[in-house]
Design a protein around this motif. Sequence first.
Motif, mmCIF file in Angstrom:
data_model
loop_
_atom_site.group_PDB
_atom_site.id
_atom_site.type_symbol
_atom_site.label_atom_id
_atom_site.label_comp_id
_atom_site.label_asym_id
_atom_site.label_seq_id
_atom_site.Cartn_x
_atom_site.Cartn_y
_atom_site.Cartn_z
ATOM 1 N N ASN A 67 0.846 -1.065 0.128
ATOM 2 C CA ASN A 67 0.121 0.087 -0.277
ATOM 3 C C ASN A 67 0.484 1.428 -0.094
ATOM 4 O O ASN A 67 1.884 1.574 0.714
ATOM 5 C CB ASN A 67 -1.410 0.197 1.749
ATOM 6 C CG ASN A 67 -1.168 1.410 0.985
ATOM 7 O OD1 ASN A 67 -2.145 1.686 0.403
ATOM 8 N ND2 ASN A 67 -1.231 1.847 2.759
ATOM 9 N N GLU A 68 1.424 2.015 -1.305
ATOM 10 C CA GLU A 68 2.192 3.244 -1.445
ATOM 11 C C GLU A 68 2.794 3.394 -0.977
ATOM 12 O O GLU A 68 3.448 3.837 0.342
ATOM 13 C CB GLU A 68 1.479 4.507 -0.606
ATOM 14 C CG GLU A 68 0.262 4.002 0.666
ATOM 15 C CD GLU A 68 -0.246 6.310 0.012
ATOM 16 O OE1 GLU A 68 -0.218 6.170 2.048
ATOM 17 O OE2 GLU A 68 -1.433 6.271 0.219
ATOM 18 N N LEU A 90 -3.802 -20.063 -8.459
ATOM 19 C CA LEU A 90 -2.902 -19.296 -9.875
ATOM 20 C C LEU A 90 -4.765 -18.497 -10.616
ATOM 21 O O LEU A 90 -4.386 -18.057 -11.362
ATOM 22 C CB LEU A 90 -2.642 -20.965 -10.726
ATOM 23 C CG LEU A 90 -1.580 -21.265 -10.493
ATOM 24 C CD1 LEU A 90 -2.315 -22.466 -11.891
ATOM 25 C CD2 LEU A 90 -0.349 -20.341 -11.046
ATOM 26 N N GLN A 91 -5.666 -18.364 -10.216
ATOM 27 C CA GLN A 91 -7.253 -17.570 -10.358
ATOM 28 C C GLN A 91 -6.954 -16.036 -10.391
ATOM 29 O O GLN A 91 -7.560 -15.127 -11.609
ATOM 30 C CB GLN A 91 -8.234 -18.710 -10.012
ATOM 31 C CG GLN A 91 -8.724 -20.204 -10.550
ATOM 32 C CD GLN A 91 -9.518 -20.175 -9.493
ATOM 33 O OE1 GLN A 91 -10.507 -20.209 -10.813
ATOM 34 N NE2 GLN A 91 -9.984 -22.012 -8.961
ATOM 35 N N HIS A 92 -7.291 -15.676 -9.179
ATOM 36 C CA HIS A 92 -6.990 -14.459 -9.165
ATOM 37 C C HIS A 92 -5.776 -13.631 -9.311
ATOM 38 O O HIS A 92 -4.212 -13.738 -8.630
ATOM 39 C CB HIS A 92 -7.603 -14.217 -7.590
ATOM 40 C CG HIS A 92 -8.516 -14.964 -6.932
ATOM 41 N ND1 HIS A 92 -8.717 -16.201 -6.344
ATOM 42 C CD2 HIS A 92 -10.032 -14.371 -7.135
ATOM 43 C CE1 HIS A 92 -10.042 -15.942 -6.431
ATOM 44 N NE2 HIS A 92 -10.209 -15.149 -6.558
ATOM 45 N N PRO A 93 -6.019 -12.717 -10.001
ATOM 46 C CA PRO A 93 -4.324 -11.431 -10.409
ATOM 47 C C PRO A 93 -4.382 -10.864 -9.254
ATOM 48 O O PRO A 93 -4.629 -10.578 -8.046
ATOM 49 C CB PRO A 93 -5.201 -10.371 -10.781
ATOM 50 C CG PRO A 93 -6.404 -10.740 -11.416
ATOM 51 C CD PRO A 93 -7.188 -11.268 -10.559
ATOM 52 N N VAL A 94 -2.646 -10.321 -8.839
ATOM 53 C CA VAL A 94 -2.385 -9.729 -7.721
ATOM 54 C C VAL A 94 -2.094 -8.479 -8.163
ATOM 55 O O VAL A 94 -1.585 -7.635 -9.308
ATOM 56 C CB VAL A 94 -1.077 -10.047 -7.611
ATOM 57 C CG1 VAL A 94 -0.425 -9.717 -5.987
ATOM 58 C CG2 VAL A 94 -1.478 -11.819 -6.932
ATOM 59 N N ALA A 95 -2.879 -7.323 -6.925
ATOM 60 C CA ALA A 95 -2.529 -5.530 -7.764
ATOM 61 C C ALA A 95 -1.977 -5.342 -6.355
ATOM 62 O O ALA A 95 -1.074 -5.752 -5.410
ATOM 63 C CB ALA A 95 -3.996 -4.955 -7.429
ATOM 64 N N SER A 96 -0.866 -4.306 -6.744
ATOM 65 C CA SER A 96 0.275 -3.558 -5.981
ATOM 66 C C SER A 96 -0.664 -1.712 -6.153
ATOM 67 O O SER A 96 -0.743 -1.335 -7.302
ATOM 68 C CB SER A 96 1.580 -3.479 -6.222
ATOM 69 O OG SER A 96 2.230 -2.618 -5.162
ATOM 70 N N ILE A 97 -1.027 -0.610 -4.890
ATOM 71 C CA ILE A 97 -1.208 -0.180 -4.853
ATOM 72 C C ILE A 97 0.424 0.768 -4.672
ATOM 73 O O ILE A 97 1.500 0.517 -3.344
ATOM 74 C CB ILE A 97 -2.185 0.578 -3.972
ATOM 75 C CG1 ILE A 97 -2.805 -0.644 -3.937
ATOM 76 C CG2 ILE A 97 -2.493 2.200 -3.753
ATOM 77 C CD1 ILE A 97 -3.533 -1.200 -4.590
ATOM 78 N N TYR A 98 0.219 2.340 -5.564
ATOM 79 C CA TYR A 98 1.712 3.187 -5.906
ATOM 80 C C TYR A 98 1.155 4.739 -5.196
ATOM 81 O O TYR A 98 0.024 5.029 -5.722
ATOM 82 C CB TYR A 98 2.305 2.502 -6.887
ATOM 83 C CG TYR A 98 4.147 3.012 -7.331
ATOM 84 C CD1 TYR A 98 4.867 2.150 -6.751
ATOM 85 C CD2 TYR A 98 3.642 4.904 -6.879
ATOM 86 C CE1 TYR A 98 6.024 2.399 -6.687
ATOM 87 C CE2 TYR A 98 5.018 4.680 -7.262
ATOM 88 C CZ TYR A 98 6.444 3.701 -7.267
ATOM 89 O OH TYR A 98 7.498 3.992 -7.482
ATOM 90 N N GLY A 99 1.921 4.620 -4.079
ATOM 91 C CA GLY A 99 1.244 6.545 -4.654
ATOM 92 C C GLY A 99 1.830 7.464 -5.658
ATOM 93 O O GLY A 99 3.606 7.212 -5.750
ATOM 94 N N GLY A 144 -2.845 -0.341 -8.622
ATOM 95 C CA GLY A 144 -3.856 0.876 -8.431
ATOM 96 C C GLY A 144 -2.817 1.910 -7.546
ATOM 97 O O GLY A 144 -1.562 1.837 -7.564
ATOM 98 N N ILE A 145 -3.514 3.492 -7.350
ATOM 99 C CA ILE A 145 -2.863 4.795 -7.623
ATOM 100 C C ILE A 145 -3.655 4.689 -6.266
ATOM 101 O O ILE A 145 -4.447 5.276 -6.522
ATOM 102 C CB ILE A 145 -2.317 5.244 -9.040
ATOM 103 C CG1 ILE A 145 -0.955 4.696 -9.804
ATOM 104 C CG2 ILE A 145 -2.385 6.467 -8.314
ATOM 105 C CD1 ILE A 145 -1.475 5.157 -11.537
#
Length: 391
Positions: free
Chosen positions: A140-141, A172-181, A199-200
């Motif tokens: 997260n950011e 293997l089914q769900h994507p992985v997101a990462s949150i950036y500032g 994610g931003i």
Amino acid sequence: MEIMSKSLPIVVGTLVLLGCCDALPARIHPGDRRIYVDGKPLHIKGVNWNPVPVGKTHPHGLEFAEHVEGDARIMAEAGVNVIRTYEPITDLAVLDTLWKNGIQVLNTVFAHGAKRLDAVAREVNAVKHHPAILMWVAGNEWNYNGCYQQLDLYDCGQRVNEAAKVIKQHDLQHPVASIYGEAPPADVIQRLDHVDVWGINYYDELSFGDLFKRWAERSTKPLFIGEYGADAYDSNIHGVNEEAQAEATRILTEQIMENSAVWESGVCSGGLVFELADEWWKDGHGSLHVQDVGGIAPGGGPHPDRTFNEEWWGLLTLGRQPRKAYYAFAALAIPQPHLTASLLAVGGNATEGVRKSCTFQGCTLVPRAREEFCPRQGCGKATVMNMKQVP
């Protein structure tokens, strides 16, 4: 914007909904900016959810189970289809309630750099089959907080990427997101090769500026706005300013919708406003039993004072009383291109639900605010206002 713990214990509930054992993950495709659910492009009309009651702190004071019934109803009334957490939901009963209300979860399973990756794996395995899980979130950011361990950008990014890799080893089914500032640089996007979606978190008064253009130039991966909005306290007048918070919520949500990836030229798959309800623990110099005034003004920030007043961000008060921003958010319809085309084909009054949004490059048809054409009895306000308040 939350402070993360190393880990929380897993709570395994009992599935109570029939037919809730089949996952319904987000789907992505290389080179395609869209996120798909059940074969249809997704626009996230979301909210960040971190229910910490009076007298408690994050993360150990989190009360997902205690608040989910009331909060899910309030979110559903506003048309919310996705929430993001700052700690993982591993209680299946909580996920059942969210799913029953049409809400899926961006489930954060890694944020603190000291968290063991075997703990991440256990949390993923505990709930990966539940249809309320949309995606996993790692970080997260983290470019601002150094994975809450003061790590430099490279080392923190490596930890986030390792967590994403472990998640994929177990699901293997769900994507992985990462949150950036702000928008991540191209080299960061390329280096974190196990991150599928970005994610931003973005706060700059009443505009996203050229954010969507910059993203389009540096990546074809799906994008959503992880945090945006404004707090309800105005340092300019030293008091609550619900009108300004509502204005910011409406304007920024409309900008996200106008740039939605559900449109042919769009690049953003929606966003999550920060946040559902106030939290009174966030001013480190204040009382856990009083809503304190205090924030930072880094030179850029939310409308109208550019100051982050940390205990006043809710669309709802801590007692779950809706603010004007809640109604402004609820009044905005999720973009639906197929419905727009149908309305235009019918003609006449059927076009009352759309308007033109134009730039120098041309015009796009987008939904008008529901409050402009919904029935006289309102847009769901009475239902929410008459609900029993959650203490």
